[in-house]
Design a protein around this motif. Structure first.
Motif, mmCIF file in Angstrom:
data_model
loop_
_atom_site.group_PDB
_atom_site.id
_atom_site.type_symbol
_atom_site.label_atom_id
_atom_site.label_comp_id
_atom_site.label_asym_id
_atom_site.label_seq_id
_atom_site.Cartn_x
_atom_site.Cartn_y
_atom_site.Cartn_z
ATOM 1 N N MET A 1 -13.614 1.400 6.893
ATOM 2 C CA MET A 1 -12.565 1.052 5.758
ATOM 3 C C MET A 1 -12.323 2.564 4.948
ATOM 4 N N ASN A 2 -11.106 2.896 4.947
ATOM 5 C CA ASN A 2 -10.928 4.127 3.965
ATOM 6 C C ASN A 2 -10.179 3.764 2.973
ATOM 7 N N VAL A 3 -10.791 4.086 1.658
ATOM 8 C CA VAL A 3 -10.502 3.928 0.287
ATOM 9 C C VAL A 3 -10.213 5.229 -0.323
ATOM 10 N N LEU A 4 -8.782 5.011 -0.915
ATOM 11 C CA LEU A 4 -8.534 6.103 -1.806
ATOM 12 C C LEU A 4 -8.775 5.893 -3.355
ATOM 13 N N MET A 5 -9.783 6.679 -3.814
ATOM 14 C CA MET A 5 -10.293 6.508 -5.213
ATOM 15 C C MET A 5 -9.353 7.382 -6.117
ATOM 16 N N ILE A 6 -8.531 6.787 -6.925
ATOM 17 C CA ILE A 6 -7.967 7.830 -8.005
ATOM 18 C C ILE A 6 -8.918 8.065 -8.908
ATOM 19 N N SER A 7 -8.884 9.309 -9.405
ATOM 20 C CA SER A 7 -9.895 9.893 -10.415
ATOM 21 C C SER A 7 -11.409 9.317 -10.285
ATOM 22 N N PRO A 8 -11.894 9.908 -9.297
ATOM 23 C CA PRO A 8 -13.338 9.360 -8.684
ATOM 24 C C PRO A 8 -14.447 9.668 -9.722
ATOM 25 N N GLY A 9 -14.341 10.790 -10.300
ATOM 26 C CA GLY A 9 -15.210 11.141 -11.296
ATOM 27 C C GLY A 9 -15.101 11.402 -12.757
ATOM 28 N N GLY A 30 -11.273 10.824 -2.560
ATOM 29 C CA GLY A 30 -10.954 11.119 -3.971
ATOM 30 C C GLY A 30 -9.629 11.828 -4.279
ATOM 31 N N VAL A 31 -8.723 11.394 -5.163
ATOM 32 C CA VAL A 31 -7.860 12.036 -5.557
ATOM 33 C C VAL A 31 -7.957 12.355 -7.168
ATOM 34 N N GLY A 32 -7.785 13.508 -7.641
ATOM 35 C CA GLY A 32 -7.977 13.544 -8.950
ATOM 36 C C GLY A 32 -7.508 15.050 -9.517
ATOM 37 N N ASP A 33 -7.592 15.117 -10.738
ATOM 38 C CA ASP A 33 -7.075 16.178 -11.602
ATOM 39 C C ASP A 33 -8.293 16.996 -12.103
ATOM 40 N N GLN A 34 -9.303 16.729 -11.619
ATOM 41 C CA GLN A 34 -10.552 17.591 -11.937
ATOM 42 C C GLN A 34 -10.677 18.556 -10.646
ATOM 43 N N LEU A 47 -18.233 11.037 -1.630
ATOM 44 C CA LEU A 47 -16.689 11.443 -1.280
ATOM 45 C C LEU A 47 -16.809 11.679 0.296
ATOM 46 N N ALA A 48 -15.967 11.359 1.205
ATOM 47 C CA ALA A 48 -15.650 11.966 2.474
ATOM 48 C C ALA A 48 -14.778 13.174 2.262
ATOM 49 N N HIS A 49 -13.981 12.984 1.270
ATOM 50 C CA HIS A 49 -12.955 14.236 0.968
ATOM 51 C C HIS A 49 -12.382 13.907 -0.252
ATOM 52 N N TYR A 50 -12.067 15.194 -0.874
ATOM 53 C CA TYR A 50 -11.509 15.132 -2.318
ATOM 54 C C TYR A 50 -10.124 15.857 -2.276
ATOM 55 N N VAL A 78 -6.101 1.257 -1.989
ATOM 56 C CA VAL A 78 -6.119 2.240 -3.140
ATOM 57 C C VAL A 78 -6.699 1.759 -4.308
ATOM 58 N N GLU A 79 -7.751 2.215 -5.105
ATOM 59 C CA GLU A 79 -8.291 1.689 -6.275
ATOM 60 C C GLU A 79 -8.313 2.647 -7.421
ATOM 61 N N CYS A 80 -8.105 2.046 -8.541
ATOM 62 C CA CYS A 80 -8.149 2.904 -9.488
ATOM 63 C C CYS A 80 -8.728 2.134 -10.842
ATOM 64 N N LEU A 81 -9.562 2.669 -11.415
ATOM 65 C CA LEU A 81 -10.296 2.213 -12.566
ATOM 66 C C LEU A 81 -10.346 2.557 -13.941
ATOM 67 N N TRP A 82 -9.372 3.547 -14.003
ATOM 68 C CA TRP A 82 -9.000 4.313 -15.014
ATOM 69 C C TRP A 82 -7.530 3.913 -15.638
ATOM 70 N N GLU A 83 -7.527 3.431 -16.742
ATOM 71 C CA GLU A 83 -6.248 2.347 -17.284
ATOM 72 C C GLU A 83 -4.903 3.339 -17.073
#
Length: 405
Positions: A1-9, A30-34, A47-50, A78-83
């Protein structure tokens, strides 16, 4: 399963959820602005990829980036745990036709007024409330609701920018500091004990539940710097005085149609036994509360969440073994930490029950106690007896001092 995690760190605990996804067997993108180098090693190694983006707030640009990614790699969730970016996550699910909360389903978890309107329509008890974007509207709501009342942002997390007004003079003083908030909720102040109801769900089933009690209520801790806030994760969820709150929590999840992931709800129990809904978020609690739950259960709830959203189950046994309490400390003085007082004696007395000590080191700058719930550090204690746990927590709150200058 491939999961896109928004702001993984970011925020910090997101790294542990990212690691949990990888441990559950997911390939995590991971997709993020860090910047890549700023992503914590715990997340980076999972992460497999960022994909770094300029800003997660630039929704159209992020969506375009993700669409391009989806043309090259299958995305399953697609998962995101940052409000702040849950609406973005919901938008991406809709564009990619993926399971999970839609935009329409996410809005009530972000818009406190819409949230309460839906629960009101279902017959659940919420504080009497009104929403407005004008000063005149606040005064009109105060006229209708009466004092004391609470004024807070429609979209917000925790107790940020939340104020109590006991009179017209109080309200007049509060309004100028809320000028930056575009829309506020004005609601009845409920005089009661305050609790959480936290869950991990899969396919609409509650797989794990937790109740914490705040000592004292968060609103008080936001008003007075000298208070050491205490959160207590309760061991016995079958206690009679918690059953109405558990039932309220289950009903809220059903009304809002929540199915998969973490939720964090706050509720009140009045002196007469009535329970009143506070608010709910489709994310885990902050303030290191997931760590607190882990110490109460000797489980890994970061991994349990990941397994729930990827496999629809939690395989690890979760037993509520302890009451666990976190005590957040605020240094006296401004500037940098210069020392501690009372820690050695408290550890000598309660050491076997102290499971975490995470205080800012000497020389570190103080944190802004108004902006961060973890303050200048924390201690976690646990015991099978609730009264003993609270007693230890109160002793740390009163007897441990941090100093700064």
């Amino acid at each position: 399963m491939n999961v896109l995690m928004i702001s993984p760190g970011y925020p910090a605990q997101m790294a542990f959820f990212t690691r949990g996804l990888a441990a559950a067997g997911a390939s995590v993108i991971g997709v993020g602005d860090q910047s890549p180098s700023a992503v914590p090693a715990i997340a980076r190694d999972a992460l497999a990829h960022y994909i770094p983006v300029g800003s997660l707030a630039a929704g159209d640009a992020v969506a375009a980036t993700v669409r391009e990614l989806a043309r090259q790699v299958r995305v399953d969730r697609v998962e995101c745990l940052w409000e702040p970016y849950m609406i973005l996550a919901a938008r991406l699910r809709e564009e990619l036709d993926l399971p999970g909360l839609t935009v329409a389903q996410t809005v009530p978890f972000r818009d406190k007024e819409r949230m309460k309107q839906l629960l009101d329509a279902a017959g659940l008890r919420t504080p009497r409330h009104d929403a407005t974007g004008t000063v005149a509207g606040v005064w009109a709501a105060a006229e209708r609701l009466g004092f004391p009342l609470i004024v807070k942002p429609i979209a917000g997390a925790g107790s940020a920018d939340t104020y109590r007004a006991d009179s017209a003079a109080d309200l007049d003083a509060i309004l100028p500091v809320l000028r930056h908030v575009p829309q506020v909720s004005v609601e009845e102040f409920v005089d009661a004990e305050e609790y959480t109801y936290d869950t991990i769900c899969a396919d609409g089933r509650v797989l794990f539940e937790n109740i914490c009690r705040y000592l004292p209520r968060p609103l008080l801790t936001k008003m007075h710097e000298w208070i050491s806030p205490i959160d207590v994760a309760l061991r016995d969820l079958d206690a009679p005085d918690l059953q109405s709150g558990r039932a309220l929590g289950a009903a809220v999840l059903q009304v809002l149609g929540f199915r998969d992931g973490f939720t964090h709800m706050e509720w009140y129990r009045k002196a007469d036994g009535e329970v009143v809904f506070g608010e709910i978020a489709a994310r885990p609690p902050g303030g290191r509360m997931v760590d607190l739950m882990n110490y109460a259960t000797d489980a890994d709830l970061f991994s349990a969440w990941a397994e729930a959203v990827t496999r629809g189950r939690i395989s690890q046994p979760i037993e509520r073994r302890y009451n666990a309490a976190s005590i957040f400390k605020r240094a006296k003085g401004a500037g940098r930490i210069t020392g501690y007082e009372g820690l050695d004696g408290l550890l000598a007395e309660y050491g076997e029950h102290v499971v975490a000590v995470d205080l800012l080191p000497v020389g570190a700058p103080r944190r802004d106690w108004r902006a961060v719930s973890i303050s200048d550090g924390m201690v976690i204690v646990r015991h099978r007896e609730q009264s003993k746990t609270v007693e230890m927590a109160e002793h740390f709150a009163a007897g441990l001092q941090l100093y700064a200058s």
